[in-house]
Motif scaffolding. Structure first.
Motif, PDB file in Angstrom:
ATOM      1  N   ASP A 178      -4.478 -14.726 -21.636  1.00 57.44           N
ATOM      2  CA  ASP A 178      -4.686 -14.682 -20.266  1.00 57.44           C
ATOM      3  C   ASP A 178      -3.769 -16.169 -19.830  1.00 57.44           C
ATOM      4  N   HIS A 179      -3.297 -16.805 -20.481  1.00 54.38           N
ATOM      5  CA  HIS A 179      -2.582 -17.861 -20.032  1.00 54.38           C
ATOM      6  C   HIS A 179      -3.084 -18.897 -19.083  1.00 54.38           C
ATOM      7  N   SER A 180      -4.463 -18.999 -19.425  1.00 55.60           N
ATOM      8  CA  SER A 180      -5.346 -20.157 -18.823  1.00 55.60           C
ATOM      9  C   SER A 180      -4.636 -21.238 -18.844  1.00 55.60           C
ATOM     10  N   ASN A 181      -4.578 -21.759 -17.598  1.00 51.58           N
ATOM     11  CA  ASN A 181      -4.143 -23.259 -17.020  1.00 51.58           C
ATOM     12  C   ASN A 181      -5.099 -24.223 -16.646  1.00 51.58           C
ATOM     13  N   VAL A 182      -6.365 -23.660 -16.490  1.00 47.36           N
ATOM     14  CA  VAL A 182      -7.552 -24.300 -15.705  1.00 47.36           C
ATOM     15  C   VAL A 182      -8.694 -23.845 -16.582  1.00 47.36           C
ATOM     16  N   LEU A 183      -9.191 -24.740 -17.198  1.00 47.81           N
ATOM     17  CA  LEU A 183     -10.480 -24.367 -18.028  1.00 47.81           C
ATOM     18  C   LEU A 183     -11.649 -24.881 -17.133  1.00 47.81           C
ATOM     19  N   CYS A 184     -12.877 -23.688 -16.917  1.00 48.48           N
ATOM     20  CA  CYS A 184     -13.774 -24.080 -16.162  1.00 48.48           C
ATOM     21  C   CYS A 184     -15.123 -24.017 -17.106  1.00 48.48           C
ATOM     22  N   LEU A 185     -15.797 -25.044 -16.930  1.00 46.99           N
ATOM     23  CA  LEU A 185     -16.836 -25.346 -17.854  1.00 46.99           C
ATOM     24  C   LEU A 185     -18.207 -25.504 -17.021  1.00 46.99           C
ATOM     25  N   GLY A 186     -19.500 -25.069 -17.510  1.00 49.25           N
ATOM     26  CA  GLY A 186     -20.761 -25.157 -16.977  1.00 49.25           C
ATOM     27  C   GLY A 186     -21.612 -26.057 -17.548  1.00 49.25           C
TER      28      GLY A 186
END
Length: 236
Positions: A178-186
Motif C-alpha cells: 500500500d505504499h504507506s508513507n505515514v505510520l499510525c500507531l495507537g
C-alpha cells in the motif's frame, strides 16, 4: 468475477481474506492464476491490546525506499513524528528510540505532542504531502489513542498514504502492498515493543517487495493510478 489466489488462504472466505491481508480485489481477467507470497506470515490469533510480536517472520530487513521515489544513496531518510496527548508516551519513546538506534541513517524531526489528534495529523500530513510532491522519500509516524483518527485526517492529503498498524505483519503489508508513507500507531492497542518492531519493519520494507511480478507491477503503478482518479463529490 473477482479472484485472488493464495495457497495459504484457500479455505478462507473473501471477507476473511480482506480483513487478514488488506489485499485489493481485482478482476479475474487482469490477474493470472498465480500463487502470491504474502509477506509477514500468518497473523497471530491473540486478543486486542496485548503484545502481538510476530513469531512467524524471521526475515532480516534492510533499509530501503520506494522504487517510485527519487533517492540519494547516502542521504538520511527524514522521519517526522507527531502525536496527540493520548499517544504522547509512545511518541516520546519512539523519538528517543529512533534517535539512538538510527542516528546514522534516519533524520528524526520531532513535531511534538499537539493539543488534538487532528492537529498532529494535519501538521505531519501536510509536510509529507509537500515532500512527496518534490520527489522526496520522507515519512511520518503518528501516535494517538488508537491510531484511527490520525490516519483519517492525514489521508486527506493527496500524496499521503497513512495506515494504522498494530504489529510487524501490518507494517510490512502497509509498505509492500500500500505504499504507506505515514505510520499510525495507537498507544492503547499497541505496546512499545510491538510498535518498535512495526516501525523497524515499516522502515526497511519497499513497495512491491516479495510479491509475484504480475502483482508487483500493479502495486508499483498504484500511486500514479490513484492520482488520476476523480474524487470530487457529485455535490461539489
Amino acid at each position: 468475477r473477482m479472484c485472488l489466489r493464495h495457497e495459504s488462504f484457500s479455505s478462507l472466505s473473501r471477507g476473511d481474506l480482506w480483513g487478514r491481508t488488506g489485499l485489493t480485489w481485482v478482476p479475474m481477467s487482469r490477474l493470472p492464476s498465480v500463487s502470491l507470497p504474502f509477506p509477514g506470515g500468518a497473523r497471530p490469533t491473540d486478543s486486542p491490546g496485548t503484545s502481538r510480536r510476530s513469531t512467524t517472520d524471521s526475515r532480516q530487513f534492510s533499509l530501503g525506499h520506494s522504487d517510485s521515489m527519487s533517492e540519494t544513496s547516502k542521504a538520511k531518510l527524514r522521519i517526522l513524528l507527531a502525536s496527540s496527548p493520548y499517544g504522547g508516551s509512545l511518541h516520546e519513546k519512539l523519538v528517543e528510540y529512533l534517535q539512538e538506534q538510527h542516528a546514522d541513517d534516519v533524520e528524526v524531526e520531532d513535531l511534538g505532542i499537539l493539543p488534538t489528534y487532528y492537529e498532529a495529523a494535519y501538521k505531519a500530513g501536510q509536510a509529507i504531502d509537500r515532500a512527496s510532491g518534490k520527489g522526496l522519500p520522507d515519512r511520518a509516524i503518528l501516535c494517538s489513542s488508537r491510531g484511527q483518527g490520525v490516519a483519517i485526517v492525514a489521508n486527506k492529503f493527496k500524496r499521503v498514504y497513512a495506515t494504522m498498524v498494530r504489529d510487524v505483519e501490518d507494517a510490512v503489508s502497509a509498505r509492500s502492498a500500500d505504499h504507506s508513507n505515514v505510520l499510525c500507531l495507537g498507544a492503547r492497542v499497541t505496546t512499545f515493543e510491538d510498535a518498535q518492531e512495526a516501525v523497524e519493519a515499516w522502515l526497511k520494507t519497499s513497495p512491491g517487495e516479495n510479491w509475484a511480478e504480475t502483482l508487483r507491477e500493479q502495486i508499483l503503478g498504484a500511486p500514479a493510478a490513484i492520482q488520476g482518479l476523480d474524487f470530487a463529490s457529485p455535490l461539489d
